[in-house]
Design a protein around this motif. Structure first.
Motif, PDB file in Angstrom:
ATOM      1  N   THR A 266    -104.417 -44.936  96.081  1.00 12.19           N
ATOM      2  CA  THR A 266    -103.558 -43.774  95.857  1.00 12.19           C
ATOM      3  C   THR A 266    -104.332 -42.665  95.154  1.00 12.19           C
ATOM      4  OG1 THR A 266    -101.672 -45.270  95.643  1.00 12.19           O
ATOM      5  CG2 THR A 266    -101.364 -43.022  94.860  1.00 12.19           C
ATOM      6  N   ALA A 267    -105.121 -43.039  94.138  1.00 20.90           N
ATOM      7  CA  ALA A 267    -105.904 -42.047  93.391  1.00 20.90           C
ATOM      8  C   ALA A 267    -106.905 -41.340  94.303  1.00 20.90           C
ATOM      9  CB  ALA A 267    -106.628 -42.730  92.235  1.00 20.90           C
ATOM     10  N   PHE A 268    -107.509 -42.084  95.225  1.00 26.88           N
ATOM     11  CA  PHE A 268    -108.455 -41.474  96.162  1.00 26.88           C
ATOM     12  C   PHE A 268    -107.729 -40.471  97.064  1.00 26.88           C
ATOM     13  CE2 PHE A 268    -110.971 -41.152 100.022  1.00 26.88           C
ATOM     14  CZ  PHE A 268    -112.258 -40.996  99.518  1.00 26.88           C
ATOM     15  N   GLY A 269    -106.506 -40.814  97.471  1.00 26.04           N
ATOM     16  CA  GLY A 269    -105.709 -39.887  98.276  1.00 26.04           C
ATOM     17  C   GLY A 269    -105.383 -38.615  97.513  1.00 26.04           C
ATOM     18  N   VAL A 270    -105.102 -38.750  96.207  1.00 24.81           N
ATOM     19  CA  VAL A 270    -104.838 -37.583  95.356  1.00 24.81           C
ATOM     20  C   VAL A 270    -106.086 -36.706  95.276  1.00 24.81           C
ATOM     21  CG1 VAL A 270    -104.334 -36.827  92.991  1.00 24.81           C
ATOM     22  CG2 VAL A 270    -103.045 -38.723  93.999  1.00 24.81           C
ATOM     23  N   LEU A 271    -107.243 -37.341  95.076  1.00 22.45           N
ATOM     24  CA  LEU A 271    -108.503 -36.596  94.997  1.00 22.45           C
ATOM     25  C   LEU A 271    -108.776 -35.854  96.303  1.00 22.45           C
ATOM     26  CD1 LEU A 271    -111.114 -35.930  93.447  1.00 22.45           C
ATOM     27  CD2 LEU A 271    -112.087 -38.070  94.342  1.00 22.45           C
ATOM     28  N   SER A 272    -108.501 -36.509  97.424  1.00 19.19           N
ATOM     29  CA  SER A 272    -108.693 -35.885  98.735  1.00 19.19           C
ATOM     30  C   SER A 272    -107.808 -34.645  98.892  1.00 19.19           C
ATOM     31  CB  SER A 272    -108.373 -36.899  99.837  1.00 19.19           C
ATOM     32  OG  SER A 272    -108.362 -36.296 101.107  1.00 19.19           O
ATOM     33  N   ALA A 273    -106.543 -34.766  98.473  1.00 15.76           N
ATOM     34  CA  ALA A 273    -105.613 -33.632  98.578  1.00 15.76           C
ATOM     35  C   ALA A 273    -106.037 -32.488  97.658  1.00 15.76           C
ATOM     36  CB  ALA A 273    -104.197 -34.092  98.240  1.00 15.76           C
ATOM     37  N   CYS A 274    -106.568 -32.836  96.484  1.00 12.88           N
ATOM     38  CA  CYS A 274    -107.042 -31.796  95.553  1.00 12.88           C
ATOM     39  C   CYS A 274    -108.241 -31.056  96.135  1.00 12.88           C
ATOM     40  CB  CYS A 274    -107.419 -32.426  94.212  1.00 12.88           C
ATOM     41  SG  CYS A 274    -106.002 -32.908  93.203  1.00 12.88           S
ATOM     42  N   ASN A 275    -109.159 -31.790  96.738  1.00 14.81           N
ATOM     43  CA  ASN A 275    -110.326 -31.152  97.361  1.00 14.81           C
ATOM     44  C   ASN A 275    -109.891 -30.201  98.472  1.00 14.81           C
ATOM     45  OD1 ASN A 275    -112.139 -32.497  95.716  1.00 14.81           O
ATOM     46  ND2 ASN A 275    -112.420 -34.204  97.139  1.00 14.81           N
ATOM     47  N   VAL A 281    -111.195 -30.757  89.891  1.00 19.03           N
ATOM     48  CA  VAL A 281    -110.990 -31.999  89.134  1.00 19.03           C
ATOM     49  C   VAL A 281    -112.271 -32.308  88.362  1.00 19.03           C
ATOM     50  CG1 VAL A 281    -110.523 -34.477  89.317  1.00 19.03           C
ATOM     51  CG2 VAL A 281    -109.379 -32.883  90.895  1.00 19.03           C
ATOM     52  N   PRO A 282    -112.224 -32.486  87.044  1.00 23.49           N
ATOM     53  CA  PRO A 282    -111.034 -32.591  86.186  1.00 23.49           C
ATOM     54  C   PRO A 282    -110.675 -31.296  85.467  1.00 23.49           C
ATOM     55  CG  PRO A 282    -112.928 -33.335  84.956  1.00 23.49           C
ATOM     56  CD  PRO A 282    -113.449 -32.900  86.303  1.00 23.49           C
ATOM     57  N   GLU A 283    -111.366 -30.180  85.790  1.00 27.30           N
ATOM     58  CA  GLU A 283    -111.161 -28.944  85.022  1.00 27.30           C
ATOM     59  C   GLU A 283    -109.711 -28.467  85.064  1.00 27.30           C
ATOM     60  OE1 GLU A 283    -115.352 -29.485  85.942  1.00 27.30           O
ATOM     61  OE2 GLU A 283    -113.552 -29.465  87.217  1.00 27.30           O
ATOM     62  N   THR A 284    -109.105 -28.470  86.254  1.00 27.25           N
ATOM     63  CA  THR A 284    -107.718 -28.012  86.386  1.00 27.25           C
ATOM     64  C   THR A 284    -106.726 -29.154  86.201  1.00 27.25           C
ATOM     65  OG1 THR A 284    -108.428 -26.287  87.931  1.00 27.25           O
ATOM     66  CG2 THR A 284    -106.082 -26.854  87.916  1.00 27.25           C
ATOM     67  N   MET A 285    -107.074 -30.315  86.732  1.00 27.06           N
ATOM     68  CA  MET A 285    -106.179 -31.475  86.658  1.00 27.06           C
ATOM     69  C   MET A 285    -106.997 -32.759  86.700  1.00 27.06           C
ATOM     70  SD  MET A 285    -103.174 -32.685  89.304  1.00 27.06           S
ATOM     71  CE  MET A 285    -104.311 -33.767  90.194  1.00 27.06           C
ATOM     72  N   GLY A 286    -106.612 -33.737  85.894  1.00 29.10           N
ATOM     73  CA  GLY A 286    -107.301 -35.023  85.887  1.00 29.10           C
ATOM     74  C   GLY A 286    -106.623 -36.036  86.799  1.00 29.10           C
ATOM     75  N   ILE A 287    -107.371 -37.087  87.151  1.00 33.49           N
ATOM     76  CA  ILE A 287    -106.840 -38.171  87.996  1.00 33.49           C
ATOM     77  C   ILE A 287    -107.317 -39.500  87.424  1.00 33.49           C
ATOM     78  CG2 ILE A 287    -106.771 -39.213  90.303  1.00 33.49           C
ATOM     79  CD1 ILE A 287    -107.643 -36.465  91.422  1.00 33.49           C
ATOM     80  N   MET A 288    -106.397 -40.466  87.336  1.00 36.13           N
ATOM     81  CA  MET A 288    -106.766 -41.823  86.926  1.00 36.13           C
ATOM     82  C   MET A 288    -106.114 -42.827  87.865  1.00 36.13           C
ATOM     83  SD  MET A 288    -106.392 -43.723  83.219  1.00 36.13           S
ATOM     84  CE  MET A 288    -107.163 -45.321  82.931  1.00 36.13           C
ATOM     85  N   GLY A 289    -106.892 -43.829  88.270  1.00 42.43           N
ATOM     86  CA  GLY A 289    -106.381 -44.877  89.144  1.00 42.43           C
ATOM     87  C   GLY A 289    -106.198 -46.193  88.409  1.00 42.43           C
ATOM     88  N   PHE A 290    -106.040 -47.254  89.203  1.00 38.84           N
ATOM     89  CA  PHE A 290    -105.840 -48.582  88.616  1.00 38.84           C
ATOM     90  C   PHE A 290    -106.364 -49.637  89.584  1.00 38.84           C
ATOM     91  CE2 PHE A 290    -103.842 -52.433  87.222  1.00 38.84           C
ATOM     92  CZ  PHE A 290    -103.654 -52.282  85.853  1.00 38.84           C
ATOM     93  N   GLN A 302    -116.673 -39.930  90.706  1.00 41.48           N
ATOM     94  CA  GLN A 302    -116.162 -41.272  90.416  1.00 41.48           C
ATOM     95  C   GLN A 302    -114.810 -41.168  89.735  1.00 41.48           C
ATOM     96  OE1 GLN A 302    -118.794 -43.927  88.234  1.00 41.48           O
ATOM     97  NE2 GLN A 302    -117.047 -45.025  87.384  1.00 41.48           N
ATOM     98  N   ILE A 303    -113.852 -41.965  90.225  1.00 41.45           N
ATOM     99  CA  ILE A 303    -112.487 -41.912  89.697  1.00 41.45           C
ATOM    100  C   ILE A 303    -112.363 -42.792  88.454  1.00 41.45           C
ATOM    101  CG2 ILE A 303    -110.063 -42.463  90.188  1.00 41.45           C
ATOM    102  CD1 ILE A 303    -110.691 -41.868  93.159  1.00 41.45           C
ATOM    103  N   THR A 304    -111.818 -42.227  87.399  1.00 43.27           N
ATOM    104  CA  THR A 304    -111.500 -43.012  86.206  1.00 43.27           C
ATOM    105  C   THR A 304    -110.443 -44.051  86.580  1.00 43.27           C
ATOM    106  OG1 THR A 304    -111.986 -41.167  84.731  1.00 43.27           O
ATOM    107  CG2 THR A 304    -110.548 -42.898  83.866  1.00 43.27           C
ATOM    108  N   THR A 305    -110.622 -45.279  86.122  1.00 44.51           N
ATOM    109  CA  THR A 305    -109.703 -46.339  86.540  1.00 44.51           C
ATOM    110  C   THR A 305    -109.602 -47.432  85.482  1.00 44.51           C
ATOM    111  OG1 THR A 305    -109.190 -47.904  88.339  1.00 44.51           O
ATOM    112  CG2 THR A 305    -111.505 -47.653  87.741  1.00 44.51           C
ATOM    113  N   THR A 306    -108.586 -48.255  85.618  1.00 44.76           N
ATOM    114  CA  THR A 306    -108.459 -49.476  84.815  1.00 44.76           C
ATOM    115  C   THR A 306    -108.844 -50.635  85.721  1.00 44.76           C
ATOM    116  OG1 THR A 306    -106.679 -48.517  83.492  1.00 44.76           O
ATOM    117  CG2 THR A 306    -106.897 -50.917  83.458  1.00 44.76           C
ATOM    118  N   LYS A 307    -109.943 -51.294  85.391  1.00 44.46           N
ATOM    119  CA  LYS A 307    -110.491 -52.338  86.259  1.00 44.46           C
ATOM    120  C   LYS A 307    -109.879 -53.697  85.923  1.00 44.46           C
ATOM    121  CE  LYS A 307    -114.846 -54.511  87.714  1.00 44.46           C
ATOM    122  NZ  LYS A 307    -114.504 -54.463  89.145  1.00 44.46           N
TER     123      LYS A 307
END
Length: 352
Positions: A266-275, A281-290, A302-307
């Protein structure tokens, strides 16, 4: 003169079905039926010379062991039933890799069921698998009630994996998704974020996503921050659901400081839509995955995530199954595994 009609129906006789039997193997190399049977079920009782000859004959003749017959006699079927909610989510393939790394060298094969986040399907699959007398059953989440009862009555070891349960049936391996969600929220707060959105799968379907969000919002409450707008997009997490969720956020005309996604896809999809929308990213908006999937760890940025170490969960589950089946002592029936925050380039640095 007309020919008399003939009965062309042929009765099928299982005894003459042409199936290769252990008798064929025994005759092929001149040993007793008992020796072949021991080679299949207790190879340690057969000499190395005979074992190699029997294995070579089995390969040459194409003999297939009758697992069902073995289960009826109380012998091990060498089969482990595994039920997962998705075959497209890399989270579960990582767990399966760990599980098979332990089970396959010990001679076990996996029967795989994909219940597609539908617990009715999961229950039907579990009951069907239990009918084949597996040596154990592994279920992502909680084994459904009727299947739990059947497994318990038949003394089939059960591993409920991925999340820590309050009342596990037997063996439980996993993490507290609520604590992991709390830690994710804590990290984003430490980066200075105050305005949050969340994109997730349907919370009435993905129970673990709901647990993560519960912990996440608890941390926000402690800081007296506004509760996040939650976008439930689909029954499962995917790149498409991330793009769809982000497009909905863009349509509101007001971007949050950061979007927390309950899955890395999902986070990768968000990053794709932002691009695509030229949102920095991250200057205007941040993204974190899981989850800590490769798609997050090796994306650019690289997406910030909880591994979550799903591979290790599979290893622990496999080791515990073998310990149970070999009647060794199991020190812990409830095994808690680890998670960790992996800072990436899609969030700001921690404010010190």
């Amino acid at each position: 003169m007309q020919d008399k009609p003939t009965n062309t129906t042929i009765k099928y006789n299982k005894k003459n079905s042409g199936r290769i039997t252990i008798k064929d193997v025994a005759v092929d190399i001149g040993v007793s039926l008992m020796t072949v049977s021991r080679a299949l079920h207790s190879p340690n009782l057969v000499s190395k010379k005979n074992l190699l000859r029997i294995q070579a004959s089995i390969k040459k003749l194409g003999y297939l062991p009758n697992r069902l017959a073995g289960s009826l006699s109380g012998a091990s079927t060498k089969q482990i039933a595994v039920l997962i909610p998705s075959i497209s989510n890399a989270v579960f393939s990582s767990m399966l890799n760990g599980l098979t790394e332990i089970l396959e060298p010990a001679g076990f094969q996996i029967l795989l069921g994909n219940f597609r986040y539908n617990l009715d399907i999961a229950e039907n699959q579990a009951i069907a698998f239990l009918g084949w007398m597996p040596d154990a059953i592994v279920m992502v989440g909680t084994l459904p009630p009727l299947a739990r009862e059947i497994a318990k009555k038949n003394n089939v070891p059960v591993v409920e994996i991925l999340e820590l349960l309050d009342n596990p049936l037997d063996i439980n391996v996993g993490i507290s998704h609520e604590q992991a969600g709390y830690a994710s929220g804590d990290y984003l707060i430490s980066c200075g974020y105050k305005n949050f959105n969340i994109i997730t799968a349907k919370l009435n379907v993905d129970i673990r996503a709901a647990q993560r969000i519960k912990g996440f919002t608890q941390r926000l409450e402690q800081e007296k921050l506004a509760q996040p707008k939650i976008y439930e997009i689909d029954v499962r997490s995917s790149i498409i659901s991330g793009r769809t969720g982000m497009q909905k956020i863009i349509q509101t005309g007001k971007l949050p400081d950061v979007v927390f996604c309950t899955n890395d896809n999902t986070a990768f999809g968000v990053l794709s839509a932002c691009n695509e929308a030229k949102i920095s990213v991250p200057e205007t908006m941040g993204i974190m995955g899981f989850n800590g999937l490769d798609i997050a760890l090796y994306s650019y940025p690289q997406i910030t995530t909880t591994k979550v170490d799903m591979y290790n969960m599979g290893i622990k589950a496999g080791e515990t199954i073998i310990a149970r089946l070999t009647e060794k002592t199991i020190p812990l029936k409830r095994i808690e595994t680890n998670f960790s925050i992996v800072p990436g380039a899609t969030t700001k640095n921690i404010i010190k």
